[in-house]
Structures are given as C-alpha cells and as structure tokens.
Design a protein around this motif. Structure first.
Motif, PDB file in Angstrom:
ATOM      1  N   ARG A  46     124.371 -21.961 176.085  1.00 40.65           N
ATOM      2  CA  ARG A  46     124.558 -23.465 175.921  1.00 40.65           C
ATOM      3  C   ARG A  46     123.861 -24.021 174.751  1.00 40.65           C
ATOM      4  O   ARG A  46     124.444 -24.949 174.248  1.00 40.65           O
ATOM      5  N   ARG A  47     122.933 -23.214 174.277  1.00 43.15           N
ATOM      6  CA  ARG A  47     122.245 -24.115 173.033  1.00 43.15           C
ATOM      7  C   ARG A  47     122.875 -23.290 171.754  1.00 43.15           C
ATOM      8  O   ARG A  47     122.520 -23.899 170.874  1.00 43.15           O
ATOM      9  N   ALA A  48     123.560 -22.354 171.851  1.00 43.31           N
ATOM     10  CA  ALA A  48     124.103 -21.819 170.793  1.00 43.31           C
ATOM     11  C   ALA A  48     124.788 -22.602 169.749  1.00 43.31           C
ATOM     12  O   ALA A  48     124.772 -22.482 168.428  1.00 43.31           O
ATOM     13  N   LEU A  49     125.951 -23.468 170.344  1.00 45.40           N
ATOM     14  CA  LEU A  49     126.853 -24.244 169.620  1.00 45.40           C
ATOM     15  C   LEU A  49     126.265 -25.316 168.923  1.00 45.40           C
ATOM     16  O   LEU A  49     126.272 -25.563 167.738  1.00 45.40           O
ATOM     17  N   PRO A  50     125.275 -25.932 169.657  1.00 49.60           N
ATOM     18  CA  PRO A  50     124.646 -27.019 169.209  1.00 49.60           C
ATOM     19  C   PRO A  50     123.638 -26.868 167.901  1.00 49.60           C
ATOM     20  O   PRO A  50     123.365 -27.533 167.102  1.00 49.60           O
ATOM     21  N   ALA A  51     122.832 -25.432 168.247  1.00 52.28           N
ATOM     22  CA  ALA A  51     121.885 -24.897 167.097  1.00 52.28           C
ATOM     23  C   ALA A  51     122.834 -24.987 165.923  1.00 52.28           C
ATOM     24  O   ALA A  51     122.381 -25.059 164.734  1.00 52.28           O
ATOM     25  N   TYR A  52     123.970 -24.246 166.220  1.00 53.87           N
ATOM     26  CA  TYR A  52     124.983 -23.808 165.032  1.00 53.87           C
ATOM     27  C   TYR A  52     125.446 -25.135 164.253  1.00 53.87           C
ATOM     28  O   TYR A  52     125.403 -25.097 163.157  1.00 53.87           O
ATOM     29  N   ARG A  53     125.677 -26.068 164.947  1.00 53.21           N
ATOM     30  CA  ARG A  53     126.076 -27.420 164.354  1.00 53.21           C
ATOM     31  C   ARG A  53     124.802 -28.136 163.591  1.00 53.21           C
ATOM     32  O   ARG A  53     125.077 -28.567 162.623  1.00 53.21           O
ATOM     33  N   VAL A  54     123.653 -28.062 164.390  1.00 48.86           N
ATOM     34  CA  VAL A  54     122.308 -28.582 163.507  1.00 48.86           C
ATOM     35  C   VAL A  54     122.341 -27.899 162.202  1.00 48.86           C
ATOM     36  O   VAL A  54     121.871 -28.509 161.248  1.00 48.86           O
ATOM     37  N   LEU A  55     122.263 -26.529 162.130  1.00 48.08           N
ATOM     38  CA  LEU A  55     121.967 -25.558 161.169  1.00 48.08           C
ATOM     39  C   LEU A  55     123.153 -26.026 159.997  1.00 48.08           C
ATOM     40  O   LEU A  55     122.555 -26.093 158.794  1.00 48.08           O
ATOM     41  N   GLY A  56     124.387 -26.430 160.393  1.00 44.02           N
ATOM     42  CA  GLY A  56     125.552 -26.751 159.397  1.00 44.02           C
ATOM     43  C   GLY A  56     124.789 -28.223 158.808  1.00 44.02           C
ATOM     44  O   GLY A  56     124.897 -28.252 157.418  1.00 44.02           O
ATOM     45  N   GLY A  57     124.545 -28.973 159.629  1.00 46.58           N
ATOM     46  CA  GLY A  57     124.037 -30.420 159.291  1.00 46.58           C
ATOM     47  C   GLY A  57     122.992 -30.344 158.206  1.00 46.58           C
ATOM     48  O   GLY A  57     122.748 -30.931 156.959  1.00 46.58           O
ATOM     49  N   VAL A  58     121.864 -29.331 158.440  1.00 44.46           N
ATOM     50  CA  VAL A  58     120.584 -29.135 157.497  1.00 44.46           C
ATOM     51  C   VAL A  58     121.222 -28.498 156.202  1.00 44.46           C
ATOM     52  O   VAL A  58     120.759 -28.962 155.205  1.00 44.46           O
ATOM     53  N   GLU A  59     122.057 -27.481 156.338  1.00 44.63           N
ATOM     54  CA  GLU A  59     122.810 -26.733 155.262  1.00 44.63           C
ATOM     55  C   GLU A  59     123.452 -27.826 154.256  1.00 44.63           C
ATOM     56  O   GLU A  59     123.351 -27.968 153.126  1.00 44.63           O
TER      57      GLU A  59
END
Length: 287
Positions: A46-59
């Motif tokens: 459940r947390r994989a996709l939200p974390a993936y999106r947050v990482l993209g925002g930081v990048e």
C-alpha cells in the motif's frame, strides 16, 4: 579543468533528477513500476506507490533548484544525500529483492545490476563535487563553452550507459545495426553459417567424431572454396580441435572432411574424408 567539471555538476545531477521524476510523477505506468520495485518489500504494497510519487516530487523540486542559478551549497549537499540514499536503496534491492526492477529512469523493467549501482555512485561523486565548487555553472559554462559542452555530453552519456532500463533506446538499435552491417551468421562467401553447420552435422565425418566434441562452433573462416569450422574436442585424453572442411560449392554432406589437431603441438592426429566433393580437393596435412 577540475574546477570546470565541479561547477557543471549541478546541471548533470539536476537533469538526471528531473528525468527520473518524470517517470514517477507523469508516467501512466508509474503504479506498475512501483509494484515491481523493492519498495514493496521495504514499505509494503500500500505504501509503495505513494512513496514512489513523493520521491518523484522531491527529485523534481531539487532538480529544478540545481538547474536554476544561483546554485546554493545546501542544494548540492541535499542532492548528494539523496544520491547516497539511492545507492543504499539499490544495494538493498539487489540483495533483498534481486528480481525487483529499479524504476529509476524508465518505466521499463530492468533488475538492479552493477551498472545501476555505478550510476548511483556517479551521482554521489557529482553531488560531492558540486557541493565543493565555489563557482556557479553559468559563469563556468560561458567562460569555456566548448570544454563545458564536452564534459556535459560525456557525463550524461555515462549516465545513459550505466542505465540498463534505457538500453532499448540506444544499445539494442546499435546491436541491430551491427548485425545488419556484419552479418554474423554469414561468412565471406555469403553462405549462412547455419547452412554450413547443418551440412556438416548430416555428414558421416561429423557422426564419426561427434563423441569427441566438447563445444559448439568455436570459430569459423573461409579460405577459397572451403569453409573451415572448429570445435573444441578431446582425443586420447588430450585437448584437440576438430576442424571441419565444408565445400561452399557442394551441398552434399558426404563432401565434408574433418581433421583432429592437437592443441599443444599442432599435429594432425586424425583425418577423415567422405566422398570427393564437386569443388577442388583439400589436402589435410599435419601442421
């Protein structure tokens, strides 16, 4: 030169981060990419996709800051810390989930490899150089535009070469071009190697020495009207090479000949010939 390279690192790191964020934020395959990554094992499904999106925002945010002057030392330090995090994550993924996909620069599935770790290490080094550079990239690039362009192209090419997920964009087309130009299944005569191998495998000479063979085709070359095909073999307990002579003008299997040559001395230990071929006769003599 080192001052120029260090000053240009924010451009390299920023470009890579923005490209990486594009996959995480805007790709329609982001969910599938996240589910193939080691984030599922690390954080849960459940947390994989939200974390993936947050990482993209930081990048995206950090990459934009690095590309827009002036580049602050804090931004370069943050990029270095992020790159160290990438390196640690990839090392974890390779050990704990070896079949997982990196999900870094493309939605295409590519397991974490040594190349992926090398790319992350390159970004760590680039971030460290950027943090130590007192000069900004606009001044350095305007002072030495040609050298700066060479540095940028070389580094970005290194990033692409170290990215397995990008192979389909450049490496596979190069391999296809090489195959079209070199014709790897053809000899100099234009006769496909596969046709030669089929002919010799149907021959009496091949059947008689087949128990000696220890490899598939190891080498082949054309000489006049003949094609020679070499196999690794063992004969009377010693390593040898079985050299088949296949006439290019005669398609009959019985025209194939073979010589068993000692690898150490070059002496011909065994020579077998079938029916005389239509082309010129081949004399097999000891080396």
């Amino acid at each position: 030169m080192i001052e120029l390279i260090a000053a240009l690192q924010p451009l390299v790191v920023g470009a890579v981060l923005i490209w990486s964020s594009r996959v995480k934020l805007f790709s329609r395959h982001a969910a599938a990419t996240a589910n193939r990554s080691a984030l599922v094992r690390l954080l849960g499904q459940r947390r994989a996709l939200p974390a993936y999106r947050v990482l993209g925002g930081v990048e995206l945010a950090l990459g934009a800051l690095l590309l827009l002057p002036p580049v602050l030392r804090l931004e370069a330090v943050a990029a270095t810390v992020l790159a160290v995090g990438f390196l640690g994550y990839l090392a974890y993924a390779r050990r704990a989930a070896p079949t997982s996909s990196c999900g870094c620069l493309s939605a295409r599935s590519a397991p974490v490899s040594g190349r992926s770790l090398g790319r992350a290490a390159l970004l760590v080094a680039a971030g460290g150089l950027a943090a130590m550079s007192p000069a900004g990239w606009p001044g350095a690039l305007s002072a030495r535009p040609l050298a700066g362009a060479v540095v940028l192209v070389a580094e970005l090419a290194a990033v692409v070469a170290l990215s397995p997920e990008l192979d389909a964009a450049w490496l596979l087309p190069l391999r296809r071009l090489r195959a079209r130009l070199t014709h790897p299944l053809r000899g100099g005569s234009g006769v496909p190697l596969l046709a030669t191998v089929q002919q010799l495998q149907l021959s009496d000479a091949y059947r008689r020495v087949a128990p000696l063979l220890r490899s598939d085709v190891r080498e082949h070359w054309d000489d006049g009207d003949w094609r020679f095909v070499g196999h690794a073999a063992r004969y009377q307990g010693r390593p040898v090479t079985a050299v088949f002579a296949v006439p290019l003008a005669d398609r009959e299997p019985d025209a194939v000949r073979v010589a068993v040559v000692d690898d150490a001395s070059g002496e011909t230990l065994l020579s077998l010939a079938g029916a005389p071929p239509a082309g010129p006769r081949l004399a097999i003599a000891p080396a």
